[in-house]
Design an enzyme around this catalytic site. Structure first.
Site, mmCIF file in Angstrom:
data_model
loop_
_atom_site.group_PDB
_atom_site.id
_atom_site.type_symbol
_atom_site.label_atom_id
_atom_site.label_comp_id
_atom_site.label_asym_id
_atom_site.label_seq_id
_atom_site.Cartn_x
_atom_site.Cartn_y
_atom_site.Cartn_z
ATOM 1 N N ASP A 167 0.567 -1.207 -0.019
ATOM 2 C CA ASP A 167 0.429 -0.554 -0.094
ATOM 3 C C ASP A 167 0.724 1.480 -0.345
ATOM 4 O O ASP A 167 2.360 1.386 0.761
ATOM 5 C CB ASP A 167 -0.388 0.019 1.455
ATOM 6 C CG ASP A 167 -1.820 1.295 1.325
ATOM 7 O OD1 ASP A 167 -2.674 1.342 0.121
ATOM 8 O OD2 ASP A 167 -1.571 1.874 1.737
ATOM 9 N N GLU A 194 1.577 -0.665 -5.275
ATOM 10 C CA GLU A 194 1.031 0.892 -5.309
ATOM 11 C C GLU A 194 2.150 1.861 -5.892
ATOM 12 O O GLU A 194 2.160 2.802 -4.681
ATOM 13 C CB GLU A 194 -0.311 0.696 -4.356
ATOM 14 C CG GLU A 194 -1.366 1.967 -4.041
ATOM 15 C CD GLU A 194 -1.948 1.744 -3.395
ATOM 16 O OE1 GLU A 194 -3.625 3.071 -3.525
ATOM 17 O OE2 GLU A 194 -1.957 2.346 -1.932
#
Length: 707
Positions: A343, A379
């Site tokens: 993330d 990401e």
């Protein structure tokens, strides 16, 4: 209770069958107390007797699995200098393998008094903070073997442990929303039927719901609020009170591996649940604030925030880097997961101010013999300056391709001037990945993910509808690149519903027919809706849970998705390991590996790419020109295909390429009808002949052998 000296490694609480070794890193601590809790909450404090290299440690004979514990760190308290030790705060072990209990947001959790942020708070937080738990490391893995599916053969399915199973009728009530529920045969059978090879789970590291959401009666449903990087979230365990989450998680992994499904974890190493300078003191803040967190250089009482959550981990610190790497290795070696999705991964590259592609973290991953061998998905952005880094991660990494998502959405909603980029995106995004030696599978292709609209909502709403989040619509993205097909939200208009169904099929087919690694969002194959909410991070309820009653209602969509993944599996030309070159693959070949055509059958030129017709294109994929070898070293051969895309609002008559590309073609996929058929059953069209592409539809034609 007198501790033995023990050893400084490994960090955390390690049970050896006789007793447990406890270790805690803190460079600023004067000394550390280990606090043991019995079932009645009675606390026993033991000072750790030894310090080696700033690691405080001790061994306790007879202490074993199930023992609840925490730490009290004695050291300097001067927030203006970034020092926040306070022995009145019971602290979670950053290396805890299991965590139990919730934060109740009592004032004692904070380092200051509620009425005076500058006043020190010495209220004891024991009884108000989650506790660490000693775990049993032993587990019968039987004949478990990781599937190790190659990237180019992977189909990723992003799912939420709780949301996927909470309403599944075949999962027993007591197992719904748990790791054991995810391992239920009914769930696994559905994933296998879809052709899923990897289950990408939203955060399962132990997390807490922040105070603001608790006050609103909401929850941190998504889980991007980690407080323990080694502990499976206890809320996803069938029996959380027994601290059995580690064994249950391992059982889930074993069951998925038996079905040849890999487990990929969405991990949040960019920040923790302790938030900014007004957040609670529950773990790293009270252990060694300067080492674990990135502080503002000239105002160290404040935190650098590249994540939008209040703090950022300090990846300049060797001890923080060790924490991250130790965590990754633990999940691979002990929990046997098969990869990670990072993330806001750009934050991990911020050694200094700017994103550094060659930062220490990536160097450590590159040389690590364990972590470097599993799937690594970034990401590739954060919220800091220069944080959008799609295409800029090192060669070992794959990336969520945000440009793919935006381009494909724009194409199918009829936005002009996207054709050239659309062509690049569906062929693996060579403009992003080829120059640094990566392959088409560096691109993880998706049109929907947990963050944003579901597939159904993407074609049903122009605007977000986030009223349930309690933020007056300020949360969630405004640029959704969605199109409601003429009506906002649900409608009884059959023409609108037919168009929406076709658009869903267009988006699914494009994703699964593109070069790269396709990723599906859980429930999209069922037509799941969040009623226009594009930021359901706080909605732990029917709004965000998968509605399995849709499986029957939208059976045709489930079957269409399954047929597409099977079609992809059967045809290696759709999942090449190398980029197209736009030229013959072998000397003397007449046909190139790929060719592009206008609706009139002309080969595309530079002028055509700039023309305004740009909503219809035909691409030829040469199955005889795949530059791959199979495991025996044999050249991979496949059939050849034409993919015809029409994003225009009217039907278009398309002329197929001249007979040199193929004398006879048959339709095998048609999103206008939802049909995925065998070549012998499809409509036959002669080379140079014409085919009507229905408005907003995609057709795949397979070349037939000469009779």
């Amino acid at each position: 209770m007198r501790p033995w000296p023990g050893t400084p490694y490994p960090l955390g609480a390690t049970y050896d069958g006789v007793g447990t070794n406890f270790t805690l890193f803190s460079e600023v601590a004067d000394h550390v107390e280990l606090c043991l809790f019995d079932d009645d909450g009675i606390e026993t404090r033991v000072r750790l007797p030894e310090v080696d290299g700033f690691v405080h440690h001790g061994y306790l004979l007879g202490v074993g699995p199930g023992q609840k514990y925490g730490y009290r760190v004695h050291g300097p308290h001067d927030p203006a200098r970034g020092l926040r030790c306070n022995p009145n705060k019971l602290l979670i072990d950053p290396y805890a393998k299991a965590i139990t209990g919730d934060a109740d947001w009592h004032e004692s959790l904070f380092g200051y008094r509620f009425g005076d942020p500058d006043a020190r708070n010495d209220l004891d937080s024991a009884g108000h903070v989650p506790l660490s738990v000693v775990v049993n490391p032993f587990f019968d893995w039987a004949n478990d073997r990781p599937p190790k599916t190659p990237y180019n053969e992977s189909v990723v399915y992003e799912a939420h442990v709780r949301g996927l199973t909470m309403q599944h009728p075949e999962v027993p009530q007591r197992l719904r929303g748990t790791y054991a529920g995810l391992a239920h045969p009914a769930v696994i059978d559905h994933l296998k039927g879809l052709g899923v090879t990897a289950l990408e789970l939203m955060p399962v590291h132990h997390f807490i719901t922040d105070h603001g959401l608790v006050q609103k009666g909401l929850a941190n449903y998504w889980g991007y609020n980690t407080i323990g990087f080694f502990a499976p979230h206890s809320g996803y365990a069938a029996m959380p009170e027994s601290a059995n989450q580690v064994q249950e998680f391992k059982g889930m992994v074993r069951a998925l591996h038996e079905a040849d499904i890999e487990v990929i974890l969405d991990v949040v190493y960019n920040h923790t649940a302790e938030g900014n300078h007004l957040g609670p003191t529950m773990s790293m803040r009270g252990i060694d604030n300067q080492a674990y967190y990135r502080l503002v250089d000239d105002e160290p009482q404040f935190y650098m925030d590249y994540t939008g959550t209040g703090n950022s981990l300090n990846v300049r610190s060797p001890h923080t880097l060790q924490l991250i790497m130790d965590s990754l290795r633990y999940w691979v070696t002990e929990m046997r997961v098969d990869g990670f999705r990072f993330d806001l991964a750009a934050t991990l590259a911020r050694e200094f101010y700017d994103v550094d592609r060659l930062s220490t973290f990536f160097d450590l991953v590159q040389q690590d013999p364990v972590v470097s061998q599993v799937k690594l998905i970034a990401e590739p952005w954060d919220v800091g300056p220069g944080g959008y880094q799609v295409g800029n991660f090192p060669p070992l990494w794959t990336e969520w391709n945000g440009k793919y998502r935006d381009t494909v959405r724009d194409f199918w909603r009829g936005e002009p001037a996207t054709l050239g980029e659309f062509a690049s995106r569906i062929t693996g995004s060579s403009d992003l990945y080829q120059d640094d030696g990566r392959r088409p599978y560096a691109s993880v292709n998706f049109v929907t993910a947990h963050d944003g609209f579901t597939l159904n909502d993407l074609v049903s709403y122009n605007e977000k509808h986030n009223d349930a989040n309690g933020e007056d619509g300020r949360d969630g993205a405004d640029d959704n690149r969605s199109w409601n097909c003429g009506v906002e939200g649900p409608t009884d208009d059959p023409e609108v519903n037919d168009l929406r169904a076709r658009q869903r099929r267009n988006l699914l087919a494009t994703t699964l027919l593109s070069q790269g690694v396709p990723m599906l969002l859980h429930g999209d194959e069922l037509g799941r809706t969040q009623r226009g909410n594009n930021n359901a991070y706080c909605q732990d309820n029917e709004l965000s849970w998968v509605d399995w009653t849709l499986a029957e209602k939208n059976r045709d969509l489930v079957e269409f998705t399954s047929a597409l993944t099977e079609f992809r599996r059967q045809h290696p030309v759709l999942r090449r390991r190398r980029f197209f070159q736009g030229k013959p693959i072998r000397k003397g070949d007449e046909l190139r590996d790929i060719a592009w055509f206008t609706p009139s059958g002309e080969e595309m030129t530079e002028q055509h790419w700039g023309d305004d017709f740009g909503r219809c294109v035909v691409v030829f994929l040469n199955g005889e020109g795949i530059p791959d070898l199979d495991q025996r070293g044999m050249r991979v051969l496949d059939d050849s295909f034409l993919l015809a895309f029409n994003a225009h609002h009217e039907d278009i008559e398309v002329t197929l390429p001249e007979e040199g590309y193929g004398a006879r073609w048959t339709v095998v996929i048609d999103t206008a009808t939802g049909d995925v058929t065998l070549p012998e059953l499809g409509e036959v069209v002669a080379g140079g002949g014409t085919l009507t592409l229905v408005a907003r539809s995609l057709v795949v034609l397979q070349r037939l052998e000469q009779e």
